[in-house]
Scaffold this active site. Structure first.
Site, PDB file in Angstrom:
ATOM      1  N   HIS A  95       0.857  -1.194   0.000  1.00 44.32           N
ATOM      2  CA  HIS A  95       0.000   0.000   0.000  1.00 44.32           C
ATOM      3  C   HIS A  95       0.891   1.241   0.000  1.00 44.32           C
ATOM      4  O   HIS A  95       1.964   1.244   0.607  1.00 44.32           O
ATOM      5  CB  HIS A  95      -0.919  -0.009   1.223  1.00 44.32           C
ATOM      6  CG  HIS A  95      -1.963   1.052   1.162  1.00 44.32           C
ATOM      7  ND1 HIS A  95      -1.693   2.363   1.485  1.00 44.32           N
ATOM      8  CD2 HIS A  95      -3.252   1.014   0.749  1.00 44.32           C
ATOM      9  CE1 HIS A  95      -2.788   3.085   1.301  1.00 44.32           C
ATOM     10  NE2 HIS A  95      -3.752   2.287   0.852  1.00 44.32           N
ATOM     11  N   GLU A 165      -3.804   2.085  -7.469  1.00 44.35           N
ATOM     12  CA  GLU A 165      -4.184   3.176  -6.574  1.00 44.35           C
ATOM     13  C   GLU A 165      -3.269   4.378  -6.811  1.00 44.35           C
ATOM     14  O   GLU A 165      -2.194   4.454  -6.213  1.00 44.35           O
ATOM     15  CB  GLU A 165      -4.050   2.744  -5.112  1.00 44.35           C
ATOM     16  CG  GLU A 165      -4.961   1.613  -4.702  1.00 44.35           C
ATOM     17  CD  GLU A 165      -5.279   1.710  -3.220  1.00 44.35           C
ATOM     18  OE1 GLU A 165      -6.461   1.901  -2.901  1.00 44.35           O
ATOM     19  OE2 GLU A 165      -4.371   1.623  -2.397  1.00 44.35           O
TER      20      GLU A 165
END
Ligand code: PGA
Length: 250
Positions: A95, A165
């Site tokens: 992430h 993302e």
């Protein structure tokens, strides 16, 4: 291959207590559509994982990270084997918030290997911090994908999810929300990188989802025309009303 729509609820470091986490999940499960057409994975704080799995046995859970090590003297770390033993079957890896605090492409790769060998399906996050005119962000994404799949056998591809993302679209400081066109462009690009590694047919086994300021209104557009088969909402997943509205819309 038709892939079921997948939504990964990334709770990050929320909520503050287990009691609040239970209330949130109770509210979500109460308001979900009866027909289960969406595959939902709850990426909860690791400390709540085991009690939540005990209470909500039919739900799927993820951890938000795993250690790059398999055990031993690593204070504060949680291994992929421990996460599996506590009920996780998926792990978010790489992430942008972990990359920002030191996870390099090499570390991300080690974590992916750990996850796969423990039986966890990795949800690998990739994304550029800025979109520059010269398109060097494509090189960033390519390097992230190539490194993540370095020695990953093609037999594992159907267990892996890539979450595109764009960092500039994540969180409350997002400069703007990405458009479905931008998501489509990147999903085609990521697919092409995977095809170069594994060939077109095997590359299709990897599921691609979009994350970054997903809300109950824009989510369906990403799935319809953003070239992805799922979503990774952060903030939205902390509101049972908005989260279940998103699931209804899909
Ligand atoms: P956001 O977070 O939906 O709050 O932008 C997404 C993520 O960081 O995974």
């Amino acid at each position: 291959m038709a892939q079921k729509t997948t939504v990964i609820a990334n709770w990050k470091m929320n909520p503050e207590t287990l009691a609040l986490a239970i209330i949130l999940l109770k509210n979500i499960t109460k308001h979900l559509p009866r027909k289960k057409t969406v595959n939902i994975i709850f990426a909860v704080p690791a400390i709540f994982l085991h009690p939540l799995k005990e209470k909500f046995r039919t739900l799927s859970f993820a951890v938000q990270d795993v250690s790059a090590y398999d055990g031993g003297a690593h204070t504060g770390e949680i291994s992929a084997v421990q996460a599996y033993a506590c009920g996780a079957r998926h792990a978010i890896i790489g992430h942008s918030e972990k990359r920002a605090s030191g996870d390099t492409n090499e570390i991300v790769y080690e974590k992916i290997k750990m996850a796969l060998s423990a039986g966890l399906s990795p949800i690998i996050c990739v994304g550029e911090t800025v979109r520059d005119q010269s398109h060097s962000y494509l090189k960033t994404i390519e390097a992230q994908v190539v490194s993540a799949f370095k020695n990953i056998s093609r037999t594992k591809l159907d267990k892996i999810v890539i979450a595109y993302e764009p960092v500039w679209a994540i969180g409350k400081n997002a400069t703007r929300t990405a458009t479905p066109e931008e998501s489509l462009e990147m999903s085609i690009f990521i697919r092409r990188v995977l095809s170069d590694l594994y060939g077109k047919r095997d590359a299709e086994k990897v599921q691609i989802v979009y994350g970054g300021s997903v809300d109950e209104k824009n989510g369906v557009d990403f799935v319809r025309s953003g070239g992805v088969t799922g979503l990774l909402p952060g903030r939205l997943s902390l509101s049972y009303k908005k989260f279940t509205a998103l699931i209804q819309s899909l």
